[in-house]
Design an enzyme around this catalytic site. Structure first.
Site, short mmCIF file in Angstrom:
data_model
loop_
_atom_site.label_atom_id
_atom_site.label_comp_id
_atom_site.label_asym_id
_atom_site.label_seq_id
_atom_site.Cartn_x
_atom_site.Cartn_y
_atom_site.Cartn_z
N LYS A 1 0.68 -1.32 0.34
CA LYS A 1 0.36 -0.32 0.07
C LYS A 1 0.73 1.26 -0.16
O LYS A 1 0.13 2.36 -0.03
CB LYS A 1 -1.38 0.11 0.91
N GLU B 1 17.95 -11.27 24.40
CA GLU B 1 16.88 -10.63 24.82
C GLU B 1 15.74 -11.49 25.89
O GLU B 1 16.33 -12.54 25.52
CB GLU B 1 16.35 -10.47 23.34
N ASP C 1 -4.99 -4.59 8.66
CA ASP C 1 -5.89 -4.51 7.05
C ASP C 1 -6.09 -6.12 6.76
O ASP C 1 -7.46 -6.67 6.13
CB ASP C 1 -5.68 -4.54 6.07
N HIS D 1 5.80 -3.48 24.18
CA HIS D 1 7.47 -3.41 24.19
C HIS D 1 7.74 -2.80 25.14
O HIS D 1 6.97 -1.46 25.41
CB HIS D 1 7.70 -2.94 23.32
N ARG E 1 8.51 -10.37 27.80
CA ARG E 1 8.63 -9.03 27.44
C ARG E 1 6.47 -8.67 28.77
O ARG E 1 6.54 -6.95 28.63
CB ARG E 1 7.98 -8.02 26.14
N HIS F 1 3.15 -3.44 20.37
CA HIS F 1 4.00 -3.66 19.42
C HIS F 1 3.91 -5.12 17.88
O HIS F 1 4.54 -4.75 17.12
CB HIS F 1 5.33 -3.95 20.44
N ARG G 1 4.62 -13.92 22.77
CA ARG G 1 5.70 -14.15 21.96
C ARG G 1 7.02 -13.77 21.91
O ARG G 1 7.93 -12.74 23.05
CB ARG G 1 5.94 -13.31 19.91
#
Ligand code: FAD
Ligand code: SIN
Length: 540
Positions: A36, A118, A225, A246, A292, A353, A388
């Site tokens: 787009k 992380e 979308d 996040h 997180r 996030h 996640r």
């Protein structure tokens, strides 16, 4: 009459998921990628930390699997986790062959990936390109795609609606009642015309939904979308209550949010409150590197307790040269906001996030709609469960786009060349309403209500209030949509309202707290009733 364009494959979206799929299926036929904005504009392009992959001798598949399952809070699909972790490393190698320049250390035979760390990872396993991993991956993939004669990119083309049984001339109710996808109605936003793009197979790779919230790390394209189109077409949607916040975006009121990668905490950055206390340790022994959901909730509680606007990321434990060398983009961007992160603490707040839920797929990337695949952030493959693990999403997109392409190799020969006759785009009775203020007002209202009532900590009271409000807004948006010529802004608003309404429905359904969904009314996990995905599907 609309222009009709025919392809073997229609791919919606040009991030890592769409581009990877395009490169693999181009050997079987003509490919159209519609996107787009300009072709590089995607969440992928902003990814910082990197791609999680067990490639070091100090790591193993079983450890990566264990970390993913633990972070996912009991509802990851083990098969999806296993294939993602085990098949990942070959695609990292392939990205290198495609020209991606990952950061490496050592010389000659000893040259290897510099692996970052992380939250939630028990080993250093983040393959990265300094702190601009996504931009480097997108650059390499796009340059391969642009050189492929079988692939054509249509920039500034936005998908409006998937073409299914609803959009064909002679309606045929299939014996098996299955829904099929033959492509999409696409708006060329420069020429302002709607065209019909036909694809024997369609790949939905439209990315995330972060723009449904007031504060998000996601660029403007992330308006959900794909989820909205698949839902309207009758596809199965799962787990939208699991929006990942996040913990660390730069606190800079009035400016666009800017992510401070978790890799900064992996390198030694510590979250502190305004009194200088390492407060996350009070909530979890892993402190700033806990998963997180834990860290974002700890910050949320700390801010509510103290009334402060932000907490701080203290980098005093990292050498100044290492900050500049490993995080040049973050260093420079903060400097442009007059914060020298080699000397000062970074003010940070959480923001929306990553969407862990999405369009349900199987292990081949197939959705519940025939001939429609989904991959990347738009999809719910079962990998992430309720939360996640950091840097698992680029990996998931690589693995599942490749899996879908392998499935295509089997499928494509069985798909007939003819398409049913598609109804032209019907905009009779619509007008060019110059009502930009309506669109911007409704968008702001959705984002505000989602942030205030459907954020990091939820309650039934607030969710019900959000539900009442969003129903009104969604109704008004739909009414306006029906009488107005489509524009990109209007389409995005409509999709945002659909996704917001759905997200609230999912959040109200889950009567427990798990992973990213935390509600004060049901603060505990309830494995007996809720250790499962929630799936919603519209009757069409
Ligand atoms: P995207 O890359 O978002 O691509 C979607 C594409 O679809 C875009 O081209 C968009 O324009 C197009 N599109 C959308 N709707 C339409 C429509 N209606 N019609 C036509 N085109 C459309 N993950 C990690 O694993 N590691 C990281 O280090 C990491 N860092 C991140 C940092 C930031 C700031 C952000 C925002 C995300 C980060 N993530 C990271 C998440 C990760 O970047 C995304 O999940 C991933 O890039 C999604 O890839 P995708 O191909 O599914 O979607
Ligand atoms: C980051 O760099 O902190 C983002 C990583 C991710 O979202 O996976």
């Amino acid at each position: 009459m609309n222009t009709v364009r025919r392809f073997d494959f229609l791919i919606i979206g040009s991030g890592i998921a769409g581009l990877t799929f395009a490169l693999k299926v181009a050997q079987y036929g003509k490919v159209a990628i519609v996107t787009k904005k300009e072709d590089a504009e995607s969440n992928t392009n902003y990814a910082q930390g990197g791609i999680a992959s067990a490639v070091s001798e100090n790591d193993s598949f079983s450890l990566h699997i264990k970390d993913t399952l633990l972070t996912g809070a009991g509802i990851c699909h083990k098969d999806a986790v296993e294939v993602t972790v085990k098949e990942g490393p070959q695609y990292i190698k392939e990205l290198e062959e495609f020209g991606t320049r990952f950061t490496k250390v050592g010389r000659g035979k000893n040259r290897k990936f510099q692996l970052g760390k992380e939250g939630g990872h028990s080993a250093n396993r983040i393959v990265h390109a300094k702190d601009l991993t996504g931009r480097e991956v997108e650059r390499a993939l796009l340059s391969k795609v642009r050189n492929n004669k079988n692939i054509k990119i249509f920039s500034n083309h936005i998908a409006i609606e998937l073409l299914t049984e609803h959009n064909i001339k002679r309606k045929r109710r299939k014996k098996d009642n299955k829904i099929h996808c033959w492509g999409a109605y696409i708006l060329d936003t420069k020429k302002k015309v709607v065209e019909i793009f036909l694809g024997k197979l369609t790949m939905l790779s439209t990315g995330g939904t972060g723009q449904v919230y007031l504060h998000t790390t996601n660029p403007d394209i992330a308006t959900g979308d794909g989820v909205a189109m698949a839902y309207r077409a009758g596809g199965k949607i799962a787990n939208l209550e699991f929006m990942q916040f996040h913990p660390t975006t730069l606190y800079s009121p009035g400016n666009k949010p800017f992510l401070i990668s978790e890799a900064v905490r992996g390198a030694g950055g510590i979250l502190k409150n305004s009194e200088g206390k390492d407060f996350v340790k009070d909530y979890d022994p892993r402190g700033s590197l806990a998963p997180r959901d834990v860290v974002a909730r700890a910050i949320d509680r700390e801010l509510k307790k103290s009334g402060a606007h932000c907490v701080y990321l203290d980098l005093s434990g990292i050498k100044k040269e290492d900050i500049k060398k490993n995080f040049p983009h973050i260093y420079k961007t903060c400097l442009s906001y007059k914060i020298d992160i080699t000397k000062e603490r970074i003010p940070v707040v959480p923001s929306a996030h990553y969407m862990c839920g999405g369009v349900v797929t199987d292990l081949r990337g197939r959705t519940s709609i025939e001939r429609l695949y989904a991959s990347g952030e738009v999809a719910c493959t079962g990998l992430h469960g309720a939360n996640r693990l950091a840097s698992n999403s680029l990996l998931e997109a690589l693995v599942f786009s490749n899996r879908a392409a392998r499935d295509v190799a089997q499928q494509i020969k069985n798909i007939p060349d003819e398409f049913p006759e598609i109804l032209p785009w019907d905009d009779s009775g619509t007008f060019n309403h110059e009502e930009w203020i309506l669109i911007s007002h409704d968008k702001a209202e959705i984002q505000r209500l989602m942030w205030d009532y459907v954020g990091i900590v939820r309650s039934d009271f607030r969710l019900r209030r959000a539900e009442r409000r969003i129903k009104l807004v969604a109704k008004e948006v739909e009414k306006f949509y029906k009488k107005t010529k489509v524009t990109e802004q209007l389409l995005e608003l409509r999709n945002l309202s659909t996704v917001a309404e759905l997200l609230i429905r999912f959040a109200l359904k889950r009567k427990e707290s798990r992973g990213l969904h935390y509600t004060t009314d049901f603060p505990e996990k309830n494995d007996k009733k809720w250790k499962k995905d929630i799936i919603i599907c519209k009757k069409v």
